[in-house]
Design an enzyme around this catalytic site. Structure first.
Site, mmCIF file in Angstrom:
data_model
loop_
_atom_site.group_PDB
_atom_site.id
_atom_site.type_symbol
_atom_site.label_atom_id
_atom_site.label_comp_id
_atom_site.label_asym_id
_atom_site.label_seq_id
_atom_site.Cartn_x
_atom_site.Cartn_y
_atom_site.Cartn_z
ATOM 1 N N LYS A 199 -2.426 5.425 -9.682
ATOM 2 C CA LYS A 199 -2.057 5.321 -11.551
ATOM 3 C C LYS A 199 -1.707 3.889 -11.584
ATOM 4 C CE LYS A 199 1.305 7.315 -14.600
ATOM 5 N NZ LYS A 199 2.701 8.032 -14.576
ATOM 6 N N PHE B 94 2.653 0.472 -1.044
ATOM 7 C CA PHE B 94 3.193 -0.191 0.381
ATOM 8 C C PHE B 94 2.368 0.699 1.537
ATOM 9 C CE2 PHE B 94 6.524 0.217 3.660
ATOM 10 C CZ PHE B 94 5.950 -0.718 4.302
ATOM 11 N N GLU C 155 6.707 8.544 -6.660
ATOM 12 C CA GLU C 155 7.832 7.519 -7.071
ATOM 13 C C GLU C 155 8.714 7.596 -5.764
ATOM 14 O OE1 GLU C 155 8.370 5.749 -9.923
ATOM 15 O OE2 GLU C 155 6.479 6.243 -10.728
ATOM 16 N N TYR D 88 15.204 11.650 -5.523
ATOM 17 C CA TYR D 88 14.077 11.224 -5.112
ATOM 18 C C TYR D 88 13.719 12.295 -3.770
ATOM 19 C CZ TYR D 88 11.249 9.085 -1.115
ATOM 20 O OH TYR D 88 10.266 9.018 -0.281
ATOM 21 N N THR E 216 1.348 2.283 -11.297
ATOM 22 C CA THR E 216 2.519 2.483 -11.849
ATOM 23 C C THR E 216 3.347 0.873 -11.237
ATOM 24 O OG1 THR E 216 3.643 2.861 -9.708
ATOM 25 C CG2 THR E 216 2.976 4.814 -11.461
ATOM 26 N N THR F 263 9.226 12.465 3.844
ATOM 27 C CA THR F 263 10.009 11.643 4.396
ATOM 28 C C THR F 263 11.418 12.338 4.991
ATOM 29 O OG1 THR F 263 12.082 10.202 3.444
ATOM 30 C CG2 THR F 263 11.047 11.881 1.930
ATOM 31 N N ASP F 264 12.057 11.564 6.257
ATOM 32 C CA ASP F 264 12.989 12.134 6.916
ATOM 33 C C ASP F 264 14.067 12.435 5.663
ATOM 34 O OD1 ASP F 264 13.590 9.678 6.221
ATOM 35 O OD2 ASP F 264 14.264 8.981 8.235
ATOM 36 N N GLU F 265 14.171 11.978 4.535
ATOM 37 C CA GLU F 265 15.217 11.937 3.819
ATOM 38 C C GLU F 265 15.263 13.391 3.140
ATOM 39 O OE1 GLU F 265 16.035 8.701 0.736
ATOM 40 O OE2 GLU F 265 14.696 7.592 2.025
ATOM 41 N N ASP G 95 -3.994 9.163 -12.576
ATOM 42 C CA ASP G 95 -2.795 9.779 -12.561
ATOM 43 C C ASP G 95 -2.839 11.226 -11.452
ATOM 44 O OD1 ASP G 95 -0.372 11.172 -12.569
ATOM 45 O OD2 ASP G 95 0.141 10.411 -14.656
ATOM 46 N N SER H 157 12.949 15.685 -4.749
ATOM 47 C CA SER H 157 11.559 15.923 -5.420
ATOM 48 C C SER H 157 10.478 16.040 -4.187
ATOM 49 C CB SER H 157 11.303 14.824 -6.488
ATOM 50 O OG SER H 157 11.160 13.462 -5.781
ATOM 51 N N LYS H 158 10.856 15.097 -3.420
ATOM 52 C CA LYS H 158 9.879 15.327 -1.992
ATOM 53 C C LYS H 158 9.958 16.561 -1.278
ATOM 54 C CE LYS H 158 7.855 12.213 -0.577
ATOM 55 N NZ LYS H 158 6.439 11.914 -0.824
HETATM 56 P P1 NAD Z 1 5.264 2.793 -3.091
HETATM 57 O O1 NAD Z 1 6.283 3.221 -4.253
HETATM 58 O O2 NAD Z 1 5.117 1.520 -2.520
HETATM 59 O O3 NAD Z 1 3.802 3.156 -3.837
HETATM 60 C C1 NAD Z 1 3.483 4.242 -4.425
HETATM 61 C C2 NAD Z 1 2.070 4.322 -5.065
HETATM 62 O O4 NAD Z 1 2.084 5.564 -5.557
HETATM 63 C C3 NAD Z 1 1.940 3.291 -5.971
HETATM 64 O O5 NAD Z 1 0.766 2.519 -5.761
HETATM 65 C C4 NAD Z 1 1.969 3.914 -7.274
HETATM 66 O O6 NAD Z 1 1.083 3.280 -8.127
HETATM 67 C C5 NAD Z 1 1.233 4.950 -7.032
HETATM 68 N N1 NAD Z 1 1.652 6.392 -7.726
HETATM 69 C C6 NAD Z 1 2.877 6.551 -8.286
HETATM 70 N N2 NAD Z 1 2.881 7.637 -9.511
HETATM 71 C C7 NAD Z 1 1.492 7.827 -9.321
HETATM 72 C C8 NAD Z 1 0.689 9.059 -9.894
HETATM 73 N N3 NAD Z 1 1.250 9.763 -10.923
HETATM 74 N N4 NAD Z 1 -0.498 9.205 -9.673
HETATM 75 C C9 NAD Z 1 -1.080 8.316 -8.808
HETATM 76 N N5 NAD Z 1 -0.633 7.229 -8.353
HETATM 77 C C10 NAD Z 1 0.826 7.038 -8.304
HETATM 78 O O7 NAD Z 1 5.536 4.009 -2.036
HETATM 79 P P2 NAD Z 1 5.545 3.715 -0.299
HETATM 80 O O8 NAD Z 1 6.688 3.246 0.126
HETATM 81 O O9 NAD Z 1 4.423 3.291 -0.055
HETATM 82 O O10 NAD Z 1 5.548 5.336 -0.093
HETATM 83 C C11 NAD Z 1 4.419 6.198 0.011
HETATM 84 C C12 NAD Z 1 4.872 7.530 0.414
HETATM 85 O O11 NAD Z 1 5.391 7.668 1.652
HETATM 86 C C13 NAD Z 1 5.547 8.176 -0.541
HETATM 87 O O12 NAD Z 1 5.119 9.546 -0.589
HETATM 88 C C14 NAD Z 1 6.908 8.187 0.280
HETATM 89 O O13 NAD Z 1 7.670 9.167 -0.165
HETATM 90 C C15 NAD Z 1 6.601 8.288 1.499
HETATM 91 N N6 NAD Z 1 7.541 7.563 2.462
HETATM 92 C C16 NAD Z 1 7.959 6.381 2.351
HETATM 93 C C17 NAD Z 1 8.766 5.789 3.210
HETATM 94 C C18 NAD Z 1 9.390 4.448 3.059
HETATM 95 O O14 NAD Z 1 9.843 3.851 3.971
HETATM 96 N N7 NAD Z 1 8.424 3.419 2.097
HETATM 97 C C19 NAD Z 1 9.364 6.383 4.365
HETATM 98 C C20 NAD Z 1 8.739 7.857 4.385
HETATM 99 C C21 NAD Z 1 7.992 8.682 3.630
HETATM 100 P P1 TYD Z 2 15.907 1.393 0.666
HETATM 101 O O1 TYD Z 2 15.179 0.263 1.333
HETATM 102 O O2 TYD Z 2 16.164 1.469 -0.480
HETATM 103 O O3 TYD Z 2 15.536 2.660 1.544
HETATM 104 P P2 TYD Z 2 16.045 4.024 1.551
HETATM 105 O O4 TYD Z 2 17.160 4.270 0.370
HETATM 106 O O5 TYD Z 2 14.800 5.004 1.329
HETATM 107 O O6 TYD Z 2 16.690 4.398 2.717
HETATM 108 O O7 TYD Z 2 17.556 1.211 1.131
HETATM 109 C C1 TYD Z 2 17.431 1.110 2.703
HETATM 110 C C2 TYD Z 2 19.209 0.671 2.924
HETATM 111 O O8 TYD Z 2 19.596 -0.244 2.282
HETATM 112 C C3 TYD Z 2 19.886 1.961 2.215
HETATM 113 O O9 TYD Z 2 21.215 2.496 2.969
HETATM 114 C C4 TYD Z 2 20.591 1.224 1.057
HETATM 115 C C5 TYD Z 2 20.780 -0.053 1.545
HETATM 116 N N1 TYD Z 2 20.266 -1.170 0.435
HETATM 117 C C6 TYD Z 2 21.255 -2.344 0.083
HETATM 118 O O10 TYD Z 2 22.343 -2.080 0.936
HETATM 119 N N2 TYD Z 2 20.954 -3.196 -0.838
HETATM 120 C C7 TYD Z 2 19.908 -3.206 -1.658
HETATM 121 O O11 TYD Z 2 19.909 -3.945 -2.484
HETATM 122 C C8 TYD Z 2 19.019 -2.010 -1.249
HETATM 123 C C9 TYD Z 2 17.758 -2.054 -2.112
HETATM 124 C C10 TYD Z 2 19.416 -0.908 -0.339
#
Ligand code: NAD
Ligand code: TYD
Length: 351
Positions: free
Chosen positions: A34, A11, A84, A153, A36, A125-127, A59, A156-157
């Site tokens: 990778k 994403f 992940e 999750y 996934t 991440t803020d998490e 990977d 691990s971050k």
């Molecule tokens: P995502 O799950 O959509 O994408 C992850 C990508 O990483 C995928 O394309 C997957 O194939 C690849 N990947 C997974 N394992 C791999 C490996 N071992 N080697 C190579 N590639 C691998 O994730 P996202 O939502 O795009 O998040 C991207 C980054 O931003 C992550 O590090 C996540 O922790 C961080 N992040 C995400 C959010 C959010 O709201 N989505 C917010 C803050 C931080």
């Molecule tokens: P999510 O998109 O999984 O992001 P994060 O857990 O990293 O914040 O979830 C966002 C919020 O939505 C979280 O409080 C969990 C909630 N949620 C639901 O209520 N139902 C769902 O089916 C999902 C996927 C998330």
């Protein structure tokens, strides 16, 4: 400059690559992914033939392959999005999270050390800060907030973040870290809240809201996150952490209601289901540091961003239909079927 973007078929990584190639036409971008379940090559189709772009299926834990690519491409910077990323999956199976998010990060940084002169940016991440109470709207995460994680999750971050800081101090690796709040926008994998609710609405399927839907997330349009990462990689101070967030806190239930309304559906689709284990209550970022040091501010208002996002899913059914027709069906059944049945049974008893 040659930039390695890991996780670029996911994403945020894919949105970042599009942003980077448009903003810095002179750069070369190599995507290491990778592929996934969360990686989609179809997302990158529009740039596959761009001479400034190369895709490598790899990977990040595969040391030999990663070292080989460093030798071949001699990157100037590595931006690590690969991870992940789904909390619910981490609750079911933590081990792959430790593997990719921690070991993978260390392999990438070892490669940076071995080949030298490579700037390393960790997308975190803020998490990692855990959560804030719902009744203290005056509290925000700053870069000084202690790390205090809740899920496999986020742990691990956090582990990866600690390693990144350790590589900076011990080996002098030029690193930066960004800790961003929840992103939304195009190419968001359908397991996450916003795309899941849009797609379920379009199919008139129940909308599974965890608990009472009162948990709060701080939503940021993905392009604003991409801008922040680019600014940090180019101008952020080495060894520093930057929080990235938009002061846009929303309760989950309000987001779901907004999507229902925007798609002209009935609120009867909303189904309260068993809560996520260890569910973080509230995330809220204080972005003062990145604003003052790098001039970053979120540009997309939530009202506009969410409409753009809904429009994108309406206009790109082929992208998400392909995803939800495969293995995703099993995931959805395992994650939601029991919860939805229990919720229906509880409603029956109430009647
Ligand atoms: P995502 O799950 O959509 O994408 C992850 C990508 O990483 C995928 O394309 C997957 O194939 C690849 N990947 C997974 N394992 C791999 C490996 N071992 N080697 C190579 N590639 C691998 O994730 P996202 O939502 O795009 O998040 C991207 C980054 O931003 C992550 O590090 C996540 O922790 C961080 N992040 C995400 C959010 C959010 O709201 N989505 C917010 C803050 C931080
Ligand atoms: P999510 O998109 O999984 O992001 P994060 O857990 O990293 O914040 O979830 C966002 C919020 O939505 C979280 O409080 C969990 C909630 N949620 C639901 O209520 N139902 C769902 O089916 C999902 C996927 C998330």
């Amino acid at each position: 400059m040659t930039v390695f973007v890991t996780g670029g078929a996911g994403f945020i990584g894919s949105n970042y690559i599009f942003y980077h190639l448009a903003k810095h036409p002179e750069d070369r971008v190599v995507c290491l992914d990778k592929l996934t379940y969360a990686g989609n090559l179809s997302t990158l189709a529009p740039i596959m033939n761009d001479p400034r772009f190369r895709f490598c299926k790899v990977d990040i834990c595969d040391r030999e392959a990663i070292y080989g690519l460093f030798e071949e491409e001699k990157p100037d910077a590595v931006i690590n999005f690969a991870a992940e990323s789904h909390v619910d999956r981490s609750i079911e199976n933590p081990s792959i999270f430790l593997e990719t998010n921690i070991i993978g990060t260390s392999v990438l940084m070892d490669a940076c050390r071995k080949y030298g002169g490579v700037r390393y940016h960790q997308v975190s991440t803020d998490e990692v800060y855990g959560d804030l109470p719902l009744d203290r709207p005056d509290l925000f995460f700053t870069e000084q907030t202690p790390i205090h994680t809740s899920s496999p999750y986020s742990s691990s971050k956090a582990g990866a973040d600690l390693l990144v800081m350790a590589y900076c101090r011990t080996y002098g690796l030029p690193v930066t870290i960004s800790r961003c709040s929840n992103n939304y926008g195009p190419y968001h994998f359908p397991e996450k809240l916003i795309p899941l609710m849009i797609i379920n609405c379009l199919h008139d399927k129940p909308l599974p809201v965890y608990g009472r839907g009162l948990n709060i997330r701080d939503w940021l349009y993905v392009e604003d996150h991409c801008k922040a990462v680019d600014l940090i990689v180019r101008g952020g101070r080495i060894g520093e952490v930057y929080n990235v967030g938009g002061h846009n806190e929303m309760r989950n239930i309000d987001i779901v209601r907004l999507i229902v309304r925007a798609l002209g559906k009935s609120e009867e689709l909303i189904t309260y289901v068993a809560d996520r284990k260890g569910h973080d209550l509230r995330y809220a970022i204080d972005p003062t540091k990145i604003h003052e040091e790098l001039g970053w501010l979120p540009e997309t208002k939530f009202e506009d961003g969410i409409q753009k996002t809904i429009r994108w899913y309406l206009d790109h059914p082929a992208w998400w239909e392909e995803i939800i027709s495969g293995e995703y069906q099993n995931y959805y059944r395992d994650m939601y079927q029991q919860r939805l049945e229990d919720s229906a049974a509880a409603n029956e008893v109430k009647r």
